[in-house]
Design a protein around this motif. Structure first.
Motif, PDB file in Angstrom:
ATOM      1  N   TYR A   1      -5.893   3.789  -7.225  1.00  0.00           N
ATOM      2  CA  TYR A   1      -6.610   3.352  -6.023  1.00  0.00           C
ATOM      3  C   TYR A   1      -7.392   2.074  -6.314  1.00  0.00           C
TER       4      TYR A   1
ATOM      5  N   LEU B   1      -6.967   9.278   0.531  1.00  0.00           N
ATOM      6  CA  LEU B   1      -6.425   9.812  -0.714  1.00  0.00           C
ATOM      7  C   LEU B   1      -7.428   9.647  -1.854  1.00  0.00           C
TER       8      LEU B   1
ATOM      9  N   ARG C   1       0.038   4.210  -2.497  1.00  0.00           N
ATOM     10  CA  ARG C   1      -0.242   5.573  -2.024  1.00  0.00           C
ATOM     11  C   ARG C   1       0.736   6.579  -2.631  1.00  0.00           C
TER      12      ARG C   1
ATOM     13  N   THR D   1      -5.189   5.196   2.713  1.00  0.00           N
ATOM     14  CA  THR D   1      -5.344   5.072   1.264  1.00  0.00           C
ATOM     15  C   THR D   1      -6.737   5.526   0.842  1.00  0.00           C
TER      16      THR D   1
ATOM     17  N   GLU E   1       0.810  -1.219   0.000  1.00  0.00           N
ATOM     18  CA  GLU E   1       0.000   0.000   0.000  1.00  0.00           C
ATOM     19  C   GLU E   1       0.841   1.264   0.000  1.00  0.00           C
TER      20      GLU E   1
END
Length: 370
Positions: free
Chosen positions: A188, A210, A169, A207, A165
């Motif tokens: 994503y 975002l 990210r 995440t 991740e």
């Protein structure tokens, strides 16, 4: 080169000072063979033939020792470990440039001592490689001069670990900084799909935050997200996983069996901790002291290490007790502790259950604290 010859070079490259005794090398790769020392001599000849043809004077062998000159050889796994302990931009750039794969993949060597050594080393070195790359990604996101490296670094991490991740990210942050929300959302979705397929979980709240940013229109009149938002994201949303170093457990006894049991508990706890992908676990244990490959010492206090696991096995009077402690390496304080009674003095009684229980309790503690 034959697989065992390559494995011998790896053993030298990852040993403390690039040196093994002939007996160590023979036991590591040919234990139980018809003539381990003859097999070792054949591999030594093979190494010398290849290096002589390349005019590389980096290997020597005498009647007792084998030595690889680490001052003349760059070893990717060692570089990753150095970089994980004390970040070096030069070292990190070289890792990304050369893009090493996972350690010793593809070698067909099945001797038990070698397989166990590789298991320990892979856990340690591969964790160091990811830690170094994740740290480099964070630096690249923060420094304007390195912004062109973000995708290259993140793509390399994802080639090694597709569900990482931190790398996903990093790419989302890069796209948001370029006002490319469509690419941010696609990244994503890639992250979400991979996590669902491989682990059956959703992306972390960081995440998802975002992704929410990517779905939110910017204030009218602004062409892109304010630079301050992206910098805050790089420092906050791209935070490193908590790093846990597991060190050898001690036996308060000189009995070799007690020492073996202590190391077995440490290795089992470490293995259980590595199952939590939200932790960066570094294995500092060694399960067989015949092969002293690791330089063991005090827990490192670098900025990427948050916790250290230590333990001790107490025996006496037919009674045995395992003590496991989790240290906060910033303050040096013991922040979690567990005592387990080994019933009847049986040193490995309930070994699996005790190790799993201790690992789960530490995971829960770290999760709540972080």
């Amino acid at each position: 080169m034959r697989d065992k010859t390559q494995a011998l070079i790896a053993g030298l490259a990852l040993s403390g000072i690039g040196t093994l005794t002939r007996n160590q090398a023979a036991d590591l790769l040919w234990e139980g063979g018809r003539d381990p020392k003859a097999s070792l001599r054949q591999s030594i000849r093979e190494i010398k033939t290849v290096l002589d043809a390349a005019r590389m004077d980096v290997f020597s062998a005498d009647s007792k020792f084998l030595k690889l000159d680490l001052d003349q050889v760059w070893v990717d796994a060692r570089a990753a470990s150095r970089c994980a302990r004390s970040f070096s931009l030069e070292e990190a750039e070289k890792l990304v440039e050369r893009q090493p794969g996972w350690m010793l993949d593809g070698l067909d060597v099945t001797e038990e001592p070698y397989v166990e050594w590789v298991r320990v080393e892979k856990s340690r070195r591969e964790g160091d490689l990811l830690a170094s790359l994740e740290a480099y990604l964070g630096v690249a996101l923060r420094q304007q001069a390195l912004k062109d490296q973000v995708k290259r670094i993140a793509d390399f991490i994802l080639a090694l670990d597709p569900i990482n991740e931190t790398a996903h990210r990093g790419l989302i942050l890069k796209y948001l900084g370029e006002d490319d929300k469509a690419s941010a959302l696609r990244q994503y979705e890639t992250c979400r799909t991979r996590l669902e397929q491989e682990l059956g979980v959703e992306p972390s709240p960081e995440t998802q935050a975002l992704a929410a940013e990517a779905r939110t229109p910017y204030t009218e009149g602004t062409k892109s997200a304010p630079a301050g938002i992206i910098r805050a994201g790089a420092g906050g949303l791209l935070k490193l996983k908590p790093k846990v170093e597991v060190y050898p457990f001690t036996a308060i006894s000189k009995d070799e069996i007690h020492g073996f049991a202590a190391r077995a508990f440490a290795a089992a706890i470490c293995e259980n901790l590595t199952k939590n992908r939200q932790l960066m676990v570094q294995n500092e244990t060694t399960s067989d002291l015949r092969f002293p490959m690791l330089d063991l010492g005090k827990p490192s206090l670098d900025r990427y290490t948050h916790y250290a696991v230590r333990g001790a096995l107490n025996t006496g009077g037919g009674h045995a007790e395992l003590l496991v402690q989790l240290y906060d390496t910033v303050s040096g304080e013991i922040c979690w502790m567990k005592r387990a009674d080994l019933k009847g003095g049986n040193l490995l009684a309930g070994h699996s259950d005790i190790s799993m229980s201790a690992a789960l309790e530490m995971m829960r503690f770290i999760e709540l604290k972080e």
